[in-house]
Design an enzyme around this catalytic site. Structure first.
Site, PDB file in Angstrom:
ATOM      1  N   THR A   1      40.657  38.358  38.708  1.00 52.23           N
ATOM      2  CA  THR A   1      39.248  38.747  38.610  1.00 52.23           C
ATOM      3  C   THR A   1      38.344  37.518  38.539  1.00 52.23           C
ATOM      4  O   THR A   1      38.769  36.458  38.058  1.00 52.23           O
ATOM      5  CB  THR A   1      39.039  39.607  37.339  1.00 52.23           C
ATOM      6  OG1 THR A   1      37.653  39.660  37.012  1.00 52.23           O
ATOM      7  CG2 THR A   1      39.762  39.015  36.133  1.00 52.23           C
ATOM      8  N   ASP A   2      37.116  37.683  38.991  1.00 47.60           N
ATOM      9  CA  ASP A   2      36.144  36.581  38.870  1.00 47.60           C
ATOM     10  C   ASP A   2      35.782  36.310  37.412  1.00 47.60           C
ATOM     11  O   ASP A   2      35.194  35.269  37.096  1.00 47.60           O
ATOM     12  CB  ASP A   2      34.876  36.869  39.692  1.00 47.60           C
ATOM     13  CG  ASP A   2      34.101  38.087  39.225  1.00 47.60           C
ATOM     14  OD1 ASP A   2      34.603  38.825  38.348  1.00 47.60           O
ATOM     15  OD2 ASP A   2      32.992  38.324  39.745  1.00 47.60           O
ATOM     16  N   GLU A   3      36.154  37.242  36.515  1.00 47.34           N
ATOM     17  CA  GLU A   3      35.793  37.053  35.103  1.00 47.34           C
ATOM     18  C   GLU A   3      36.513  35.868  34.480  1.00 47.34           C
ATOM     19  O   GLU A   3      36.119  35.384  33.416  1.00 47.34           O
ATOM     20  CB  GLU A   3      36.033  38.347  34.312  1.00 47.34           C
ATOM     21  CG  GLU A   3      35.213  39.486  34.877  1.00 47.34           C
ATOM     22  CD  GLU A   3      35.130  40.730  33.998  1.00 47.34           C
ATOM     23  OE1 GLU A   3      35.238  40.617  32.775  1.00 47.34           O
ATOM     24  OE2 GLU A   3      34.951  41.818  34.572  1.00 47.34           O
TER      25      GLU A   3
ATOM     26  N   TYR B   1      39.859  40.318  27.465  1.00 42.10           N
ATOM     27  CA  TYR B   1      40.337  40.753  28.787  1.00 42.10           C
ATOM     28  C   TYR B   1      40.431  39.573  29.750  1.00 42.10           C
ATOM     29  O   TYR B   1      41.479  39.307  30.340  1.00 42.10           O
ATOM     30  CB  TYR B   1      39.395  41.828  29.358  1.00 42.10           C
ATOM     31  CG  TYR B   1      39.545  42.028  30.857  1.00 42.10           C
ATOM     32  CD1 TYR B   1      40.707  42.577  31.391  1.00 42.10           C
ATOM     33  CD2 TYR B   1      38.521  41.649  31.743  1.00 42.10           C
ATOM     34  CE1 TYR B   1      40.863  42.742  32.774  1.00 42.10           C
ATOM     35  CE2 TYR B   1      38.664  41.813  33.114  1.00 42.10           C
ATOM     36  CZ  TYR B   1      39.833  42.355  33.628  1.00 42.10           C
ATOM     37  OH  TYR B   1      39.982  42.509  34.984  1.00 42.10           O
TER      38      TYR B   1
ATOM     39  N   LYS C   1      43.677  37.669  31.556  1.00 49.21           N
ATOM     40  CA  LYS C   1      43.815  37.555  33.016  1.00 49.21           C
ATOM     41  C   LYS C   1      43.949  36.081  33.427  1.00 49.21           C
ATOM     42  O   LYS C   1      44.741  35.739  34.304  1.00 49.21           O
ATOM     43  CB  LYS C   1      42.612  38.194  33.726  1.00 49.21           C
ATOM     44  CG  LYS C   1      42.505  39.703  33.618  1.00 49.21           C
ATOM     45  CD  LYS C   1      43.646  40.455  34.278  1.00 49.21           C
ATOM     46  CE  LYS C   1      43.636  40.372  35.786  1.00 49.21           C
ATOM     47  NZ  LYS C   1      44.726  41.211  36.375  1.00 49.21           N
TER      48      LYS C   1
HETATM   49  P1  NAD Z   1      42.623  50.480  35.982  1.00 47.31           P
HETATM   50  O1  NAD Z   1      42.490  50.351  34.501  1.00 47.31           O
HETATM   51  O2  NAD Z   1      41.866  51.543  36.700  1.00 47.31           O
HETATM   52  O3  NAD Z   1      44.168  50.697  36.369  1.00 47.31           O
HETATM   53  C1  NAD Z   1      45.201  49.986  35.746  1.00 47.31           C
HETATM   54  C2  NAD Z   1      46.507  50.708  36.057  1.00 47.31           C
HETATM   55  O4  NAD Z   1      47.580  49.937  35.484  1.00 47.31           O
HETATM   56  C3  NAD Z   1      46.608  52.119  35.449  1.00 47.31           C
HETATM   57  O5  NAD Z   1      47.127  53.013  36.393  1.00 47.31           O
HETATM   58  C4  NAD Z   1      47.568  51.933  34.273  1.00 47.31           C
HETATM   59  O6  NAD Z   1      48.320  53.104  33.974  1.00 47.31           O
HETATM   60  C5  NAD Z   1      48.450  50.812  34.799  1.00 47.31           C
HETATM   61  N1  NAD Z   1      49.088  50.051  33.706  1.00 47.31           N
HETATM   62  C6  NAD Z   1      48.513  49.574  32.587  1.00 47.31           C
HETATM   63  N2  NAD Z   1      49.437  48.947  31.832  1.00 47.31           N
HETATM   64  C7  NAD Z   1      50.604  49.015  32.503  1.00 47.31           C
HETATM   65  C8  NAD Z   1      51.918  48.528  32.243  1.00 47.31           C
HETATM   66  N3  NAD Z   1      52.197  47.856  31.115  1.00 47.31           N
HETATM   67  N4  NAD Z   1      52.894  48.751  33.158  1.00 47.31           N
HETATM   68  C9  NAD Z   1      52.622  49.447  34.309  1.00 47.31           C
HETATM   69  N5  NAD Z   1      51.404  49.949  34.587  1.00 47.31           N
HETATM   70  C10 NAD Z   1      50.413  49.721  33.690  1.00 47.31           C
HETATM   71  O7  NAD Z   1      42.292  49.046  36.555  1.00 47.31           O
HETATM   72  P2  NAD Z   1      41.590  48.627  37.938  1.00 47.31           P
HETATM   73  O8  NAD Z   1      40.122  48.594  37.730  1.00 47.31           O
HETATM   74  O9  NAD Z   1      42.165  49.414  39.037  1.00 47.31           O
HETATM   75  O10 NAD Z   1      42.078  47.115  38.048  1.00 47.31           O
HETATM   76  C11 NAD Z   1      43.305  46.797  38.698  1.00 47.31           C
HETATM   77  C12 NAD Z   1      43.509  45.301  38.683  1.00 47.31           C
HETATM   78  O11 NAD Z   1      42.419  44.670  39.354  1.00 47.31           O
HETATM   79  C13 NAD Z   1      43.547  44.704  37.276  1.00 47.31           C
HETATM   80  O12 NAD Z   1      44.535  43.703  37.260  1.00 47.31           O
HETATM   81  C14 NAD Z   1      42.163  44.101  37.095  1.00 47.31           C
HETATM   82  O13 NAD Z   1      42.202  43.002  36.239  1.00 47.31           O
HETATM   83  C15 NAD Z   1      41.830  43.693  38.515  1.00 47.31           C
HETATM   84  N6  NAD Z   1      40.389  43.668  38.863  1.00 47.31           N
HETATM   85  C16 NAD Z   1      39.606  44.736  38.597  1.00 47.31           C
HETATM   86  C17 NAD Z   1      38.260  44.711  38.985  1.00 47.31           C
HETATM   87  C18 NAD Z   1      37.355  45.899  38.765  1.00 47.31           C
HETATM   88  O14 NAD Z   1      36.155  45.808  39.034  1.00 47.31           O
HETATM   89  N7  NAD Z   1      37.849  47.041  38.331  1.00 47.31           N
HETATM   90  C19 NAD Z   1      37.745  43.582  39.629  1.00 47.31           C
HETATM   91  C20 NAD Z   1      38.597  42.493  39.882  1.00 47.31           C
HETATM   92  C21 NAD Z   1      39.923  42.557  39.493  1.00 47.31           C
HETATM   93  P1  TYD Z   2      31.979  47.343  33.318  1.00 46.30           P
HETATM   94  O1  TYD Z   2      31.995  48.438  34.334  1.00 46.30           O
HETATM   95  O2  TYD Z   2      32.622  47.581  31.993  1.00 46.30           O
HETATM   96  O3  TYD Z   2      32.606  46.046  34.045  1.00 46.30           O
HETATM   97  P2  TYD Z   2      32.672  44.501  33.543  1.00 46.30           P
HETATM   98  O4  TYD Z   2      32.351  44.437  32.109  1.00 46.30           O
HETATM   99  O5  TYD Z   2      34.106  44.167  33.800  1.00 46.30           O
HETATM  100  O6  TYD Z   2      31.709  43.765  34.413  1.00 46.30           O
HETATM  101  O7  TYD Z   2      30.482  46.918  33.046  1.00 46.30           O
HETATM  102  C1  TYD Z   2      29.639  46.467  34.088  1.00 46.30           C
HETATM  103  C2  TYD Z   2      28.335  46.029  33.452  1.00 46.30           C
HETATM  104  O8  TYD Z   2      27.687  47.177  32.913  1.00 46.30           O
HETATM  105  C3  TYD Z   2      28.515  45.061  32.288  1.00 46.30           C
HETATM  106  O9  TYD Z   2      27.451  44.118  32.321  1.00 46.30           O
HETATM  107  C4  TYD Z   2      28.394  45.940  31.053  1.00 46.30           C
HETATM  108  C5  TYD Z   2      27.436  47.031  31.505  1.00 46.30           C
HETATM  109  N1  TYD Z   2      27.635  48.358  30.890  1.00 46.30           N
HETATM  110  C6  TYD Z   2      26.558  49.032  30.322  1.00 46.30           C
HETATM  111  O10 TYD Z   2      25.419  48.535  30.310  1.00 46.30           O
HETATM  112  N2  TYD Z   2      26.778  50.266  29.789  1.00 46.30           N
HETATM  113  C7  TYD Z   2      28.014  50.848  29.770  1.00 46.30           C
HETATM  114  O11 TYD Z   2      28.167  51.968  29.225  1.00 46.30           O
HETATM  115  C8  TYD Z   2      29.105  50.151  30.358  1.00 46.30           C
HETATM  116  C9  TYD Z   2      30.497  50.739  30.369  1.00 46.30           C
HETATM  117  C10 TYD Z   2      28.871  48.901  30.914  1.00 46.30           C
END
Ligand code: NAD
Ligand code: TYD
Length: 342
Positions: free
Chosen positions: A125-127, A153, A157
């Site tokens: 992630t970019d985070e 988090y 990562k």
């Molecule tokens: P999500 O929370 O929707 O899904 C995570 C999945 O992993 C779930 O299905 C969960 O059951 C499974 N999981 C959790 N712990 C596990 C374990 N110990 N063993 C096997 N499975 C397990 O997450 P997401 O938003 O789909 O993110 C997926 C990946 O992409 C993550 O690694 C996250 O860091 C990365 N990512 C997410 C975003 C975003 O905007 N959501 C952006 C950049 C990177």
């Molecule tokens: P989120 O979807 O949790 O992603 P991330 O924290 O990984 O960027 O949140 C996106 C942005 O929205 C973040 O700046 C936090 C804000 N946010 C709210 O303002 N209200 C909410 O209820 C949530 C879940 C997030």
């Protein structure tokens, strides 16, 4: 090729599984997921009967289980999405983030090292870069921006990324890493900003905006993230990191207002609430490396992507209403245990 996708019952992993199963009928896609609160097998319904797809329930941090699995299945490629992914949850309870995101990753790496692999891809992630100031729109994250994390988090990562790079340097493991900006799109769990706001606005419930709503996120449609990962695992150079993002920066308030306008709901639903602890101000990706080396180009911009996403939520109410009611957690028992599939 036999491709292990971990976390394929989650948001991005689920979309990636759909994409790969459809695009590569000659490949076998094995979806390994622990089915935590964020894992939802209903997300996998569109592919569950495809001959090139298989689901396995399990924990990436369970060493014995993972080593047995690798011994039997002999994977060619591993794409690791499995993670605890919600910043707010990491602030409440960091430990599971270390267990899954760090130790789960090292367990997979050890199994790849022992049994051999053509490619290990870490979905990061970019985070991991921390945040950028709001008054410097000229600054972007590049692959050489130093790691400077803010939340439990992102710290977990970043730790995982460092282990992945260490296994490349130390053992010569063929790894790649992608660092993507915030995703949105179908099957996004309704605890994250966009699906939370859509589901609450539809119910005429208040929309909790943290602080002043001026934090900036760089939004990418999940489809474009899936395309990027596919390109990286096939054509990316081993040992390399690729940033993924489409220059779609919006303040949180802009995002929430866009959703309200699209749903024809009043801005009076917006409720400014206490800010998140350590809240990152701005994320913004420079995707030049991915574009120039691998020819990646996003299909969606935020305006087209958010409309498609809102329509998906309107047309798939059952999917997210089952989550809100908790019913989705019975799906594994109904579809797998009772049918003797596990
Ligand atoms: P999500 O929370 O929707 O899904 C995570 C999945 O992993 C779930 O299905 C969960 O059951 C499974 N999981 C959790 N712990 C596990 C374990 N110990 N063993 C096997 N499975 C397990 O997450 P997401 O938003 O789909 O993110 C997926 C990946 O992409 C993550 O690694 C996250 O860091 C990365 N990512 C997410 C975003 C975003 O905007 N959501 C952006 C950049 C990177
Ligand atoms: P989120 O979807 O949790 O992603 P991330 O924290 O990984 O960027 O949140 C996106 C942005 O929205 C973040 O700046 C936090 C804000 N946010 C709210 O303002 N209200 C909410 O209820 C949530 C879940 C997030």
């Amino acid at each position: 090729m036999k491709i292990l996708v971990t976390g394929g019952a989650g948001f991005i992993g689920g979309n990636f599984v759909h994409y790969m199963v459809e695009k590569y009928p000659e490949d076998m896609i094995v979806n390994l997921d622990k089915l935590t609160y964020a894992g939802n097998l209903e997300t996998c319904k569109p592919v569950e009967n495809k001959p090139n797809y298989k689901f396995i329930k399990g924990d990436i941090a369970d060493r014995d289980f993972i080593f047995n699995l690798f011994e039997t299945e002999k994977f060619d490629v591993v794409v690791n999405f499995a993670a605890e992914s919600h910043v707010d949850r990491s602030i409440e309870d960091p430990e599971i983030f270390v267990k899954t995101n760090v130790m789960g990753t090292t367990t997979l790496l050890d199994a790849c090292n022992k049994y051999g692999i053509k490619r290990y891809h870490q979905v990061s992630t970019d985070e991991v870069y921390g945040d950028l100031p709001l008054d410097r729109p000229d600054l972007f994250f590049t692959e050489t921006t130093p790691l400077h994390t803010s939340s439990p988090y992102s710290s977990a990562k970043a730790s995982a990324d460092l282990f992945v790079l260490a296994y490349y340097r130390t053992y010569g493991m063929p790894v790649t890493i992608s660092r993507c900006s915030n995703n949105y799109g179908p099957y996004h769990f309704p605890e994250k900003l966009i699906p939370l706001m859509i589901s609450r606005a539809l119910a005429d419930e208040s929309l909790p905006v943290y602080g002043k709503g001026d934090n900036v996120r760089d939004w990418l449609h999940v489809y474009d993230h899936c395309v990027a990962i596919d390109l990286i695992i096939r054509n990316g150079r081993v040992g390399e990191i690729y940033n993924v993002g489409g220059h779609n920066e919006r303040t949180n308030l802009e995002v929430v207002k866009t959703i309200l306008h699209a749903l024809d709901k009043p801005e009076s639903l917006i409720n400014f609430v206490e800010d998140r602890k350590g809240h990152d101000r701005r994320y913004a990706i420079d995707p030049t490396k991915l574009e120039t080396e691998l020819g990646w180009k996003p299909k969606y911009n935020f305006d087209t992507g958010i409309q498609q996403t809102i329509e998906w939520y309107l047309n798939n109410k059952e999917w997210w209403q089952n989550i809100l009611s908790g019913d989705y957690q019975n799906y594994f028992d109904k579809m797998y245990k009772e049918k003797g599939r596990v």
